[in-house]
Design a protein around this motif. Sequence first.
Motif, PDB file in Angstrom:
ATOM      1  N   VAL A 157     -30.441 -10.219 -25.456  1.00  0.00           N
ATOM      2  CA  VAL A 157     -31.127 -11.077 -24.542  1.00  0.00           C
ATOM      3  C   VAL A 157     -31.059 -10.646 -23.196  1.00  0.00           C
ATOM      4  O   VAL A 157     -32.072 -10.637 -22.369  1.00  0.00           O
ATOM      5  CB  VAL A 157     -30.831 -12.619 -24.978  1.00  0.00           C
ATOM      6  CG1 VAL A 157     -31.206 -13.628 -23.780  1.00  0.00           C
ATOM      7  CG2 VAL A 157     -31.156 -13.228 -26.164  1.00  0.00           C
ATOM      8  N   ILE A 158     -29.812 -10.425 -22.653  1.00  0.00           N
ATOM      9  CA  ILE A 158     -29.809  -9.918 -21.385  1.00  0.00           C
ATOM     10  C   ILE A 158     -30.423  -8.597 -21.180  1.00  0.00           C
ATOM     11  O   ILE A 158     -31.091  -8.568 -20.054  1.00  0.00           O
ATOM     12  CB  ILE A 158     -28.414  -9.757 -21.203  1.00  0.00           C
ATOM     13  CG1 ILE A 158     -27.406 -11.064 -21.277  1.00  0.00           C
ATOM     14  CG2 ILE A 158     -27.999  -9.186 -19.792  1.00  0.00           C
ATOM     15  CD1 ILE A 158     -25.948 -11.024 -21.014  1.00  0.00           C
ATOM     16  N   LYS A 159     -30.434  -7.826 -22.126  1.00  0.00           N
ATOM     17  CA  LYS A 159     -31.277  -6.547 -22.059  1.00  0.00           C
ATOM     18  C   LYS A 159     -32.669  -6.734 -21.784  1.00  0.00           C
ATOM     19  O   LYS A 159     -33.416  -5.977 -21.005  1.00  0.00           O
ATOM     20  CB  LYS A 159     -30.952  -5.646 -23.092  1.00  0.00           C
ATOM     21  CG  LYS A 159     -31.432  -4.341 -22.908  1.00  0.00           C
ATOM     22  CD  LYS A 159     -30.805  -3.575 -21.915  1.00  0.00           C
ATOM     23  CE  LYS A 159     -31.254  -2.145 -21.764  1.00  0.00           C
ATOM     24  NZ  LYS A 159     -30.854  -1.209 -20.767  1.00  0.00           N
ATOM     25  N   SER A 160     -33.344  -7.581 -22.539  1.00  0.00           N
ATOM     26  CA  SER A 160     -34.750  -8.140 -22.518  1.00  0.00           C
ATOM     27  C   SER A 160     -35.032  -8.529 -21.130  1.00  0.00           C
ATOM     28  O   SER A 160     -36.180  -8.575 -20.635  1.00  0.00           O
ATOM     29  CB  SER A 160     -35.123  -8.904 -23.788  1.00  0.00           C
ATOM     30  OG  SER A 160     -34.525 -10.379 -23.549  1.00  0.00           O
ATOM     31  N   LEU A 161     -34.070  -9.398 -20.508  1.00  0.00           N
ATOM     32  CA  LEU A 161     -34.528 -10.007 -19.174  1.00  0.00           C
ATOM     33  C   LEU A 161     -34.361  -8.907 -18.236  1.00  0.00           C
ATOM     34  O   LEU A 161     -35.086  -9.185 -17.095  1.00  0.00           O
ATOM     35  CB  LEU A 161     -33.525 -11.200 -19.086  1.00  0.00           C
ATOM     36  CG  LEU A 161     -33.474 -12.198 -20.060  1.00  0.00           C
ATOM     37  CD1 LEU A 161     -32.326 -13.291 -20.052  1.00  0.00           C
ATOM     38  CD2 LEU A 161     -35.082 -13.249 -19.953  1.00  0.00           C
ATOM     39  N   ASP A 162     -33.512  -8.454 -18.162  1.00  0.00           N
ATOM     40  CA  ASP A 162     -33.074  -7.304 -17.123  1.00  0.00           C
ATOM     41  C   ASP A 162     -32.962  -6.034 -17.421  1.00  0.00           C
ATOM     42  O   ASP A 162     -31.706  -5.270 -17.512  1.00  0.00           O
ATOM     43  CB  ASP A 162     -32.009  -7.969 -16.357  1.00  0.00           C
ATOM     44  CG  ASP A 162     -31.876  -7.175 -15.220  1.00  0.00           C
ATOM     45  OD1 ASP A 162     -32.553  -6.271 -14.746  1.00  0.00           O
ATOM     46  OD2 ASP A 162     -30.789  -7.315 -14.389  1.00  0.00           O
ATOM     47  N   PRO A 163     -34.032  -5.147 -18.110  1.00  0.00           N
ATOM     48  CA  PRO A 163     -33.854  -3.867 -18.714  1.00  0.00           C
ATOM     49  C   PRO A 163     -33.213  -2.798 -18.034  1.00  0.00           C
ATOM     50  O   PRO A 163     -32.478  -2.052 -18.200  1.00  0.00           O
ATOM     51  CB  PRO A 163     -35.290  -3.535 -19.256  1.00  0.00           C
ATOM     52  CG  PRO A 163     -36.235  -4.287 -18.329  1.00  0.00           C
ATOM     53  CD  PRO A 163     -35.416  -5.691 -18.228  1.00  0.00           C
ATOM     54  N   GLN A 164     -33.569  -2.893 -16.391  1.00  0.00           N
ATOM     55  CA  GLN A 164     -32.982  -1.967 -15.627  1.00  0.00           C
ATOM     56  C   GLN A 164     -31.915  -2.305 -14.946  1.00  0.00           C
ATOM     57  O   GLN A 164     -31.408  -1.609 -14.118  1.00  0.00           O
ATOM     58  CB  GLN A 164     -34.171  -1.560 -14.422  1.00  0.00           C
ATOM     59  CG  GLN A 164     -35.358  -1.236 -15.278  1.00  0.00           C
ATOM     60  CD  GLN A 164     -35.433  -0.046 -16.046  1.00  0.00           C
ATOM     61  OE1 GLN A 164     -34.814   0.697 -15.855  1.00  0.00           O
ATOM     62  NE2 GLN A 164     -36.180  -0.030 -17.241  1.00  0.00           N
ATOM     63  N   GLY A 165     -31.172  -3.496 -15.041  1.00  0.00           N
ATOM     64  CA  GLY A 165     -29.887  -4.011 -14.534  1.00  0.00           C
ATOM     65  C   GLY A 165     -30.204  -4.135 -13.084  1.00  0.00           C
ATOM     66  O   GLY A 165     -29.229  -4.189 -12.361  1.00  0.00           O
ATOM     67  N   THR A 166     -31.457  -4.614 -12.575  1.00  0.00           N
ATOM     68  CA  THR A 166     -31.711  -4.677 -11.100  1.00  0.00           C
ATOM     69  C   THR A 166     -31.897  -6.202 -10.890  1.00  0.00           C
ATOM     70  O   THR A 166     -31.957  -6.630  -9.616  1.00  0.00           O
ATOM     71  CB  THR A 166     -32.796  -3.678 -10.749  1.00  0.00           C
ATOM     72  OG1 THR A 166     -34.139  -4.216 -11.538  1.00  0.00           O
ATOM     73  CG2 THR A 166     -32.486  -2.209 -11.037  1.00  0.00           C
ATOM     74  N   LYS A 167     -32.367  -7.066 -11.812  1.00  0.00           N
ATOM     75  CA  LYS A 167     -32.560  -8.421 -11.353  1.00  0.00           C
ATOM     76  C   LYS A 167     -31.569  -9.442 -11.399  1.00  0.00           C
ATOM     77  O   LYS A 167     -31.640 -10.354 -10.591  1.00  0.00           O
ATOM     78  CB  LYS A 167     -33.579  -9.041 -12.616  1.00  0.00           C
ATOM     79  CG  LYS A 167     -34.828  -8.216 -12.603  1.00  0.00           C
ATOM     80  CD  LYS A 167     -35.816  -8.836 -13.577  1.00  0.00           C
ATOM     81  CE  LYS A 167     -37.161  -7.868 -13.739  1.00  0.00           C
ATOM     82  NZ  LYS A 167     -37.960  -8.527 -14.976  1.00  0.00           N
ATOM     83  N   ILE A 168     -30.501  -9.282 -12.317  1.00  0.00           N
ATOM     84  CA  ILE A 168     -29.484 -10.041 -12.161  1.00  0.00           C
ATOM     85  C   ILE A 168     -28.320  -9.681 -10.873  1.00  0.00           C
ATOM     86  O   ILE A 168     -27.810  -8.686 -10.949  1.00  0.00           O
ATOM     87  CB  ILE A 168     -28.564 -10.207 -13.462  1.00  0.00           C
ATOM     88  CG1 ILE A 168     -29.643 -10.549 -14.462  1.00  0.00           C
ATOM     89  CG2 ILE A 168     -27.432 -10.931 -13.456  1.00  0.00           C
ATOM     90  CD1 ILE A 168     -29.090 -10.308 -15.987  1.00  0.00           C
ATOM     91  N   LYS A 169     -28.312 -10.672 -10.101  1.00  0.00           N
ATOM     92  CA  LYS A 169     -27.392 -10.357  -8.525  1.00  0.00           C
ATOM     93  C   LYS A 169     -25.912 -10.666  -9.031  1.00  0.00           C
ATOM     94  O   LYS A 169     -25.306  -9.928  -8.312  1.00  0.00           O
ATOM     95  CB  LYS A 169     -28.355 -11.249  -7.527  1.00  0.00           C
ATOM     96  CG  LYS A 169     -27.336 -11.131  -6.200  1.00  0.00           C
ATOM     97  CD  LYS A 169     -28.099 -11.862  -5.322  1.00  0.00           C
ATOM     98  CE  LYS A 169     -27.189 -11.852  -4.020  1.00  0.00           C
ATOM     99  NZ  LYS A 169     -27.865 -12.840  -2.862  1.00  0.00           N
TER     100      LYS A 169
END
Length: 381
Positions: A157-169
């Motif tokens: 789920v986390i990977k699908s939401l932020d596949p590049q690791g740039t959205k979650i601050k």
Amino acid sequence: MLRVLHLIHGLNRGGIEKWLITMLRQIPRSECEMDFCCKGAEIGDLAPIVQELGAKVYHCPLTPGHFDFIQCLKGILIEGEYQILHNHLGIYSGVAVWLAHQQSIPVITSFHNTQFPPETNFTRLPIVRQLRSIYGSVSVNYALHYSDLVTGCSQGVIKSLDPQGTKIKNGSEVLYYGVNLPDISTPEERTVFRNSFGWSADTPVIIHVGRLIEQKNHLGMLSVFQKVLEQIPTVKLLLVGEGLLRSLIEQTIAQRQLEKSVLLLGLRDDVPWLMSQCNVFLLPSFHEGLPVVALEANAANLPVVGSNIPGLTEAVLNGETALLHDVEDLDGMANSVIKILSDRQYAQQLAQAGRAWVKENYSLAVSANHLVNIYRSVIKT
């Protein structure tokens, strides 16, 4: 003592809602007071249970303009003196995060699925669907960026939401759900269960539990079952749940002449017991977050056959507690069901491994401790 407000759609008979109720039972209220605010049209069938456990249930319907919802939720947060807002609103998460920050209240946003498809006839309308998609993209991205912590029910789920690791601050964490370990049924209980339907004691029974919606792939499930039925004519399929697709599923059952072999049981309060009476749990979903029903099945000593998708691959161990296949591989799923039904020793091997897996990794105690520790970490930051 911690004071937490859970913001959810409603206290319905879903996996997340049932897990939250188990957390109410598991975590002493003297340690953490957890209350609930529902944004749906109704607070849900499980609300009385939550209230009996001492939690408050508020109702703030989310209307298209959001103004009344914002005012209602703002009042609850202030009057209740909540220290944390635990936000479970999925596609509508952004407005809750914005409001919590306006009140200087830490907010945890939990996502429970990899996709957010429309689930009502209105939101499926072409223009409405497009507008909802645009709104959802903005809302979810805002929640990812500004939440004090983002949790996902699986790494998928986390990977699908932020596949590049740039959205979650501000960081993310996997928050696995916990389930209870029910008693293992006896041969005598299984016989009585089958006799209650007029079946013989050795009737093989497949079960599925889930909302009757597109995500769960009920039409594919019926195709899998039909292939199994061709090889094992006495097999039965139990479908537990309700949803918008009930009429379509009933029509498909009739068209395929499966009325004597497939039973729709509707909503049930005894799902773990039902599972313990069956032989195989079938879950050919198109997508999942972390399917609690798969954990419940393994906990009930029941092997799982399903689709090889993110979420499910974390809930079970492919080849050890379950047999997974590509979503389109209906023949593969059917063959796996047939193998389990035909080989008792192999079925028992999968079942025992599944129960041990859940006990070690997804017990209620492990889940409750993790949840409280997350709350404490957010307060400290």
